[in-house]
Motif scaffolding. Structure first.
Motif, mmCIF file in Angstrom:
data_model
loop_
_atom_site.group_PDB
_atom_site.id
_atom_site.type_symbol
_atom_site.label_atom_id
_atom_site.label_comp_id
_atom_site.label_asym_id
_atom_site.label_seq_id
_atom_site.Cartn_x
_atom_site.Cartn_y
_atom_site.Cartn_z
ATOM 1 N N SER A 1 -14.771 65.166 -0.182
ATOM 2 C CA SER A 1 -14.283 64.137 0.738
ATOM 3 C C SER A 1 -12.863 64.469 1.191
ATOM 4 C CB SER A 1 -14.272 62.766 0.052
ATOM 5 O OG SER A 1 -13.696 61.798 0.898
ATOM 6 N N VAL A 2 -12.603 64.229 2.455
ATOM 7 C CA VAL A 2 -11.241 64.361 2.977
ATOM 8 C C VAL A 2 -10.695 63.019 3.448
ATOM 9 C CG1 VAL A 2 -11.471 66.802 3.593
ATOM 10 C CG2 VAL A 2 -12.075 65.036 5.268
ATOM 11 N N LYS A 3 -11.398 61.935 3.127
ATOM 12 C CA LYS A 3 -10.958 60.596 3.549
ATOM 13 C C LYS A 3 -9.549 60.281 3.048
ATOM 14 C CE LYS A 3 -15.597 58.690 3.810
ATOM 15 N NZ LYS A 3 -16.551 57.750 3.201
ATOM 16 N N ALA A 4 -9.266 60.598 1.800
ATOM 17 C CA ALA A 4 -7.942 60.309 1.236
ATOM 18 C C ALA A 4 -6.865 61.130 1.922
ATOM 19 C CB ALA A 4 -7.933 60.573 -0.266
ATOM 20 N N VAL A 5 -7.182 62.366 2.272
ATOM 21 C CA VAL A 5 -6.223 63.219 2.970
ATOM 22 C C VAL A 5 -5.890 62.616 4.334
ATOM 23 C CG1 VAL A 5 -5.889 65.485 4.025
ATOM 24 C CG2 VAL A 5 -6.949 65.307 1.768
ATOM 25 N N LYS A 6 -6.909 62.152 5.045
ATOM 26 C CA LYS A 6 -6.682 61.512 6.349
ATOM 27 C C LYS A 6 -5.799 60.280 6.197
ATOM 28 C CE LYS A 6 -10.980 63.007 8.538
ATOM 29 N NZ LYS A 6 -12.259 62.543 9.107
ATOM 30 N N ASP A 7 -6.099 59.447 5.198
ATOM 31 C CA ASP A 7 -5.273 58.257 4.952
ATOM 32 C C ASP A 7 -3.835 58.652 4.618
ATOM 33 O OD1 ASP A 7 -7.536 56.743 5.346
ATOM 34 O OD2 ASP A 7 -7.640 55.977 3.285
ATOM 35 N N ALA A 8 -3.674 59.664 3.784
ATOM 36 C CA ALA A 8 -2.330 60.099 3.375
ATOM 37 C C ALA A 8 -1.528 60.576 4.579
ATOM 38 C CB ALA A 8 -2.433 61.201 2.325
ATOM 39 N N LEU A 9 -2.164 61.335 5.452
ATOM 40 C CA LEU A 9 -1.456 61.818 6.644
ATOM 41 C C LEU A 9 -0.982 60.671 7.524
ATOM 42 C CD1 LEU A 9 -3.654 64.919 7.520
ATOM 43 C CD2 LEU A 9 -1.325 64.920 6.599
ATOM 44 N N VAL A 10 -1.803 59.642 7.660
ATOM 45 C CA VAL A 10 -1.408 58.464 8.454
ATOM 46 C C VAL A 10 -0.235 57.754 7.787
ATOM 47 C CG1 VAL A 10 -2.145 56.174 9.223
ATOM 48 C CG2 VAL A 10 -3.666 58.129 9.536
ATOM 49 N N ILE A 11 -0.346 57.511 6.485
ATOM 50 C CA ILE A 11 0.715 56.797 5.760
ATOM 51 C C ILE A 11 2.028 57.572 5.831
ATOM 52 C CG2 ILE A 11 1.463 56.069 3.456
ATOM 53 C CD1 ILE A 11 -1.578 55.469 2.909
ATOM 54 N N ILE A 12 1.994 58.863 5.611
ATOM 55 C CA ILE A 12 3.208 59.677 5.662
ATOM 56 C C ILE A 12 3.801 59.691 7.064
ATOM 57 C CG2 ILE A 12 4.088 62.044 5.454
ATOM 58 C CD1 ILE A 12 2.039 62.373 3.105
ATOM 59 N N SER A 13 2.952 59.784 8.091
ATOM 60 C CA SER A 13 3.457 59.830 9.473
ATOM 61 C C SER A 13 4.075 58.504 9.905
ATOM 62 C CB SER A 13 2.344 60.242 10.444
ATOM 63 O OG SER A 13 1.386 59.204 10.579
ATOM 64 N N GLU A 14 3.651 57.399 9.298
ATOM 65 C CA GLU A 14 4.216 56.091 9.639
ATOM 66 C C GLU A 14 5.609 55.890 9.068
ATOM 67 O OE1 GLU A 14 1.153 53.486 8.180
ATOM 68 O OE2 GLU A 14 0.041 53.572 10.069
ATOM 69 N N ASN A 15 5.960 56.632 8.023
ATOM 70 C CA ASN A 15 7.271 56.478 7.398
ATOM 71 C C ASN A 15 7.730 57.818 6.804
ATOM 72 O OD1 ASN A 15 9.593 55.588 6.183
ATOM 73 N ND2 ASN A 15 8.612 54.030 4.914
ATOM 74 N N PRO A 16 7.980 58.803 7.659
ATOM 75 C CA PRO A 16 8.326 60.135 7.141
ATOM 76 C C PRO A 16 9.593 60.169 6.292
ATOM 77 C CG PRO A 16 8.645 60.038 9.523
ATOM 78 C CD PRO A 16 7.982 58.754 9.108
ATOM 79 N N GLU A 17 10.535 59.298 6.545
ATOM 80 C CA GLU A 17 11.779 59.282 5.765
ATOM 81 C C GLU A 17 11.501 58.946 4.295
ATOM 82 O OE1 GLU A 17 15.751 59.702 4.777
ATOM 83 O OE2 GLU A 17 14.637 60.411 6.517
ATOM 84 N N LYS A 18 10.539 58.073 4.061
ATOM 85 C CA LYS A 18 10.170 57.704 2.686
ATOM 86 C C LYS A 18 9.674 58.921 1.907
ATOM 87 C CE LYS A 18 7.135 54.607 0.109
ATOM 88 N NZ LYS A 18 6.209 53.481 0.200
ATOM 89 N N PHE A 19 9.082 59.877 2.610
ATOM 90 C CA PHE A 19 8.477 61.037 1.963
ATOM 91 C C PHE A 19 9.265 62.319 2.221
ATOM 92 C CE2 PHE A 19 5.240 57.859 2.826
ATOM 93 C CZ PHE A 19 4.747 57.655 1.547
#
Length: 85
Positions: A50-68
């Motif tokens: 599954s790559v579902k978690a990877v897709k979710d992670a990319l969205v979350i990181i892109s929404e707040n790149p400074e946090k990461f």
């Protein structure tokens, strides 16, 4: 502390943690690691088939790149062929 973890599973497969919770914990840990060592934390999500978690992670990181900012993200996957070598 650890500087990398290349084998993390989420609740999309056999893990017990959501992608958001995993990233929140990684963000907090990576900031502490960077303060102590000057190094970024490297991780990958390695859910089974599954790559579902990877897709979710990319969205979350892109929404707040400074946090990461102190995190390096990769993916680990397994490919299987039905052909004989």
């Amino acid at each position: 502390g650890f500087q990398a973890d290349f084998h993390m599973h989420t609740d999309y497969t056999d893990g017990k943690i959501t992608v958001k919770k995993l990233l929140d914990e990684i963000s907090e840990y990576s900031d502490k690691l960077f303060q102590r060592t000057g190094r970024k934390f490297i991780f990958s999500i390695s859910d089974h088939d599954s790559v579902k978690a990877v897709k979710d992670a990319l969205v979350i990181i892109s929404e707040n790149p400074e946090k990461f900012r102190n995190v390096k993200f990769g993916i680990k996957f397994f490919a299987q062929s039905s052909e004989s070598l």
